[in-house]
Design a protein around this motif. Structure first.
Motif, short mmCIF file in Angstrom:
data_model
loop_
_atom_site.label_atom_id
_atom_site.label_comp_id
_atom_site.label_asym_id
_atom_site.label_seq_id
_atom_site.Cartn_x
_atom_site.Cartn_y
_atom_site.Cartn_z
N LEU A 1 0.88 -1.17 0.00
CA LEU A 1 0.00 0.00 0.00
C LEU A 1 0.92 1.22 0.00
O LEU A 1 1.40 1.65 1.04
N GLY A 2 1.17 1.74 -1.19
CA GLY A 2 2.11 2.84 -1.34
C GLY A 2 1.45 4.19 -1.21
O GLY A 2 0.27 4.37 -1.47
N ILE A 3 2.25 5.15 -0.77
CA ILE A 3 1.84 6.54 -0.70
C ILE A 3 2.90 7.34 -1.46
O ILE A 3 4.09 7.19 -1.20
N GLU A 4 2.47 8.14 -2.44
CA GLU A 4 3.39 8.93 -3.24
C GLU A 4 3.14 10.42 -3.04
O GLU A 4 2.00 10.85 -2.93
N PHE A 5 4.23 11.18 -3.01
CA PHE A 5 4.19 12.63 -2.86
C PHE A 5 4.85 13.24 -4.09
O PHE A 5 5.95 12.82 -4.47
N SER A 6 4.19 14.22 -4.72
CA SER A 6 4.78 14.86 -5.89
C SER A 6 4.24 16.27 -6.03
O SER A 6 3.25 16.64 -5.39
N LYS A 7 4.89 17.04 -6.87
CA LYS A 7 4.37 18.33 -7.27
C LYS A 7 3.84 18.15 -8.68
O LYS A 7 4.59 17.80 -9.59
N ASP A 8 2.53 18.33 -8.85
CA ASP A 8 1.88 18.09 -10.13
C ASP A 8 1.61 19.42 -10.83
O ASP A 8 1.33 20.42 -10.20
N TYR A 9 1.67 19.38 -12.17
CA TYR A 9 1.49 20.57 -12.99
C TYR A 9 0.39 20.32 -14.02
O TYR A 9 0.38 19.30 -14.68
N MET A 10 -0.51 21.27 -14.14
CA MET A 10 -1.50 21.27 -15.21
C MET A 10 -1.22 22.50 -16.06
O MET A 10 -1.20 23.62 -15.55
N THR A 11 -0.95 22.30 -17.33
CA THR A 11 -0.81 23.43 -18.25
C THR A 11 -1.93 23.33 -19.27
O THR A 11 -2.29 22.24 -19.70
N VAL B 1 -6.08 27.90 -24.19
CA VAL B 1 -7.34 28.11 -24.87
C VAL B 1 -7.01 28.72 -26.23
O VAL B 1 -6.31 29.73 -26.31
N GLU B 2 -7.50 28.08 -27.29
CA GLU B 2 -7.28 28.59 -28.63
C GLU B 2 -7.88 29.99 -28.74
O GLU B 2 -9.02 30.22 -28.35
N GLY B 3 -7.12 30.94 -29.21
CA GLY B 3 -7.59 32.31 -29.32
C GLY B 3 -7.30 33.14 -28.08
O GLY B 3 -7.66 34.30 -28.02
N ALA B 4 -6.66 32.56 -27.08
CA ALA B 4 -6.31 33.29 -25.85
C ALA B 4 -4.81 33.55 -25.83
O ALA B 4 -4.09 33.25 -26.78
N ASN B 5 -4.35 34.10 -24.72
CA ASN B 5 -2.97 34.54 -24.60
C ASN B 5 -2.05 33.44 -24.06
O ASN B 5 -1.68 33.45 -22.91
N GLY B 6 -1.69 32.46 -24.87
CA GLY B 6 -0.68 31.47 -24.52
C GLY B 6 -1.11 30.43 -23.49
O GLY B 6 -2.26 30.33 -23.11
N TRP B 7 -0.10 29.67 -23.04
CA TRP B 7 -0.31 28.59 -22.08
C TRP B 7 -0.36 29.15 -20.67
O TRP B 7 0.40 30.04 -20.32
N LYS B 8 -1.23 28.62 -19.86
CA LYS B 8 -1.32 28.95 -18.43
C LYS B 8 -1.01 27.68 -17.66
O LYS B 8 -1.28 26.57 -18.14
N SER B 9 -0.48 27.82 -16.47
CA SER B 9 -0.19 26.61 -15.69
C SER B 9 -0.53 26.81 -14.23
O SER B 9 -0.61 27.94 -13.74
N ARG B 10 -0.73 25.71 -13.58
CA ARG B 10 -1.02 25.68 -12.15
C ARG B 10 -0.32 24.47 -11.59
O ARG B 10 -0.27 23.42 -12.22
N SER B 11 0.26 24.61 -10.40
CA SER B 11 0.92 23.47 -9.77
C SER B 11 0.43 23.33 -8.34
O SER B 11 -0.05 24.30 -7.73
N GLN B 12 0.53 22.13 -7.84
CA GLN B 12 0.09 21.86 -6.47
C GLN B 12 0.78 20.60 -5.98
O GLN B 12 1.00 19.66 -6.75
#
Length: 151
Positions: free
Chosen positions: A60-70, A73-84
């Motif tokens: 029964l493993g437990i993993e810790f990481s810092k995850d990123y969502m980038t 939106v087509e027609g918007a100002n570039g890539w946005k990202s959030r990490s947690q």
């Protein structure tokens, strides 16, 4: 040696943005990527010998990481990202065989229960100001093959 399906957590979908003042709507696409940084984990295991050379076990493993969502939106100002920082549970079944007196072969299958990230922002999409919310979730099937040496 390890492989999993987490690195394939990419998606793209279409949606509509509507200006609340003018009522003008625009269709657009969003592309999302979910990535994990270096993962630290702990996995205590318990097992039973089925022969003097063969062991079946459960972890029964437990993993810790810092995850990123980038996301973009087509027609918007570039890539946005959030990490947690995320903590996830990884139940695993394994089989270990003594190949020689000191050499062990091992194969494991684990299911990473995954994590969620969400990001909401206001930005112009095709010249229409609107609120865009993106949610991403990943889970992964993990297969591990290894060799261990007993000292």
């Amino acid at each position: 040696l390890q492989d999993d399906t987490a690195s394939r957590a990419h998606q793209s979908h279409s949606f509509s943005v509507k200006n609340q003042t003018t009522g003008i709507a625009a269709n657009t696409n969003m592309t999302t990527r979910y990535n994990r940084s270096l993962v630290f984990g702990i996995s205590p295991r318990i097992g039973a010998l089925i022969t003097p050379s063969d062991l079946l076990y459960f972890k029964l493993g437990i993993e810790f990481s810092k995850d990123y969502m980038t996301h973009q939106v087509e027609g918007a100002n570039g890539w946005k990202s959030r990490s947690q920082n995320k903590t996830v549970i990884v139940p695993t079944l394994g089989y270990e065989r003594a190949l020689t007196q000191n050499l062990l072969g091992r194969v494991e299958y684990g299911y990473n229960c995954g994590a969620n990230l969400s990001d909401t922002r206001n930005e112009p999409v095709n010249n229409i100001n609107g609120s865009v919310t993106q949610k991403a979730k990943y889970n992964a099937h993990e297969m591990k093959i290894g060799i261990a040496y007993k000292f």
